[in-house]
Design an enzyme around this catalytic site. Structure first.
Site, PDB file in Angstrom:
ATOM      1  N   LYS A   1       0.826  -1.209   0.000  1.00  0.00           N
ATOM      2  CA  LYS A   1       0.000   0.000   0.000  1.00  0.00           C
ATOM      3  C   LYS A   1       0.862   1.262   0.000  1.00  0.00           C
ATOM      4  O   LYS A   1       0.546   2.236  -0.678  1.00  0.00           O
ATOM      5  CB  LYS A   1      -0.935  -0.012   1.205  1.00  0.00           C
ATOM      6  N   THR A   2       1.952   1.248   0.745  1.00  0.00           N
ATOM      7  CA  THR A   2       2.765   2.457   0.870  1.00  0.00           C
ATOM      8  C   THR A   2       3.616   2.731  -0.364  1.00  0.00           C
ATOM      9  O   THR A   2       4.010   3.874  -0.599  1.00  0.00           O
ATOM     10  CB  THR A   2       3.689   2.369   2.100  1.00  0.00           C
TER      11      THR A   2
ATOM     12  N   PHE B   1       9.611  -3.507  -6.860  1.00  0.00           N
ATOM     13  CA  PHE B   1      10.346  -3.622  -8.118  1.00  0.00           C
ATOM     14  C   PHE B   1       9.581  -4.363  -9.205  1.00  0.00           C
ATOM     15  O   PHE B   1       8.796  -5.275  -8.936  1.00  0.00           O
ATOM     16  CB  PHE B   1      11.697  -4.306  -7.884  1.00  0.00           C
TER      17      PHE B   1
ATOM     18  N   HIS C   1      14.080   9.578 -11.582  1.00  0.00           N
ATOM     19  CA  HIS C   1      13.870   8.147 -11.391  1.00  0.00           C
ATOM     20  C   HIS C   1      13.114   7.922 -10.083  1.00  0.00           C
ATOM     21  O   HIS C   1      13.575   8.354  -9.019  1.00  0.00           O
ATOM     22  CB  HIS C   1      15.197   7.395 -11.337  1.00  0.00           C
TER      23      HIS C   1
ATOM     24  N   ASN D   1       9.266   0.271  -9.538  1.00  0.00           N
ATOM     25  CA  ASN D   1      10.647   0.680  -9.770  1.00  0.00           C
ATOM     26  C   ASN D   1      11.282  -0.396 -10.643  1.00  0.00           C
ATOM     27  O   ASN D   1      11.630  -1.474 -10.172  1.00  0.00           O
ATOM     28  CB  ASN D   1      11.392   0.814  -8.433  1.00  0.00           C
TER      29      ASN D   1
END
Length: 388
Positions: free
Chosen positions: A58-59, A212, A302, A335
């Site tokens: 969630k974060t 990721f 980024h 990410n």
């Protein structure tokens, strides 16, 4: 992909981004279903770890991601989900092929958007932290694309999240020092190299699980665009790199018998916040841009994670919309390490188009930024040249 008609001319001899491309594996993961799937695939039923991963999911603000990992791969290599097994050979077997294929697809999309033939590519810069072999992935990418054997190649390994902007810096130097050259920059990453079952001994692994993603990106870089054929998107005016002494352990990754193991120190966002203003001022000061209002610039950052973006926004007193492209990339792709800056720039071009259609003004100058192991800061002062 949004590509476009020229608004401003590039300065003679300055490197420009001439096209963008991206590619992803076929497996799309919705963040809301990730926790149950991950714990099922790794045969783990620890309720505390599951609750922790749920909170992290969630974060991170991530909603969707693409991944190479699949049930088929886990059926073929069940040892990947078992703690303590030496699986680096199996991981590299998967990663090497997947990374190459994604890079080929992203590069093909980029070349199509560029509008010139593949034979016009003179140099290749390939970036990845997800494979390891000799010869490197640059050879397999060149072969897969059908590049000339005369193509000059550079391989950048294990630069992590700063790899995309580092590759852009290297491509800029090549383009500006080799008149008429056209550089293909390709990035490609997969998290399989570090996939592990959850463990109470490695709670920080869950951050990677929640954050990721996989994919590939590509750009064509060259100076003095050919009028009527090439449409420059950004001019790369000045590039710098800076590492912070004695911060090597803040982002710590190691290739072990079980794949890559890494840790991210809690103080990483604070360290970036403490040094970002000085780094940006140094980059802007090289060309005499002092006392510049940061909100008069565009920001292609980024998105290492929401905490880094939030700290940067607060420290530089940026308007919320300044990091919208970075936040969108994080939400849609996670990410994706070195690839992510390509996705950010792509969204930035899309947002520029909307502003132009609405007769809204936009910022000509801005910064392209990334942060990686070292801790290393990569920055490029850039100028927008085109939209749609």
């Amino acid at each position: 992909m949004v590509q476009g008609g020229s608004l401003k001319k590039a300065d003679p001899g300055k490197a420009t981004i001439l096209a963008l491309g991206k590619a992803f594996p076929h497996q799309l993961v919705m963040q809301e279903f990730l926790v149950d799937g991950y714990f099922k695939n790794t045969n783990c039923d620890d309720p505390d770890l599951k609750q922790k991963l749920t909170r992290l999911c969630k974060t991170t603000t991530v909603k969707t991601r693409y991944v190479v990992m699949s049930e088929e791969i886990l059926k073929k290599y069940p040892e990947l989900a078992i703690e303590g097994h030496p699986t680096v050979r199996q991981r590299l077997d998967i990663c090497n092929g997947a990374v190459t294929q994604m890079a080929i697809e992203a590069s093909q999309a980029c070349i199509k958007n560029w509008g010139r033939t593949i034979s016009d590519i003179t140099h290749l810069v390939f970036v990845s932290s997800s494979e390891a072999r000799l010869p490197g992935g640059d050879i397999y990418l060149a072969k897969g694309l059908g590049l000339s054997p005369e193509t000059h190649r550079v391989m950048l390994y294990f630069m992590g999240c700063s790899g995309g902007v580092a590759g852009l810096r290297v491509a800029k130097d090549i383009a500006e020092n080799n008149p008429g050259s056209r550089v293909l920059l390709a990035t490609s990453e997969t998290t399989i190299i570090g996939f592990k079952p959850p463990s109470v001994d490695r709670p920080y692994d869950l951050v990677g699980v929640a954050l990721f993603g996989d994919g590939a990106g590509a750009m064509i870089i060259g100076s003095d665009p050919v009028s009527g054929i090439e449409r420059p998107l950004f001019e790369l005016h000045t590039a710098i790199q800076h590492f912070l002494p004695d911060t090597e352990k803040i982002i710590d990754g190691r290739l072990t018998e079980e794949g890559i193991s890494f840790t991210l120190a809690r103080e990483l966002p604070q360290i970036i916040e403490d040094h970002i203003e000085g780094f940006c001022d140094k980059l802007m000061g090289i060309v005499g841009c002092r006392d510049k209002d940061y909100n008069e610039m565009f920001w292609a950052v980024h998105p290492g994670g929401p905490a880094i973006l939030n700290r940067l926004e607060k420290k530089l007193d940026l308007l919320p919309e300044k990091l919208s492209a970075s936040r969108r990339a994080l939400t849609d792709y996670g990410n994706a390490s070195s690839n992510t800056i390509v996705y950010v720039l792509d969204y930035m071009i899309e947002e520029n188009l909307k502003k132009m259609k609405g007769n809204q003004g936009d910022n000509e100058w801005g910064l392209i930024l990334a942060f990686g192991p070292g801790i290393t800061f990569e920055g490029i002062l850039a100028r927008k040249l085109s939209v749609a």
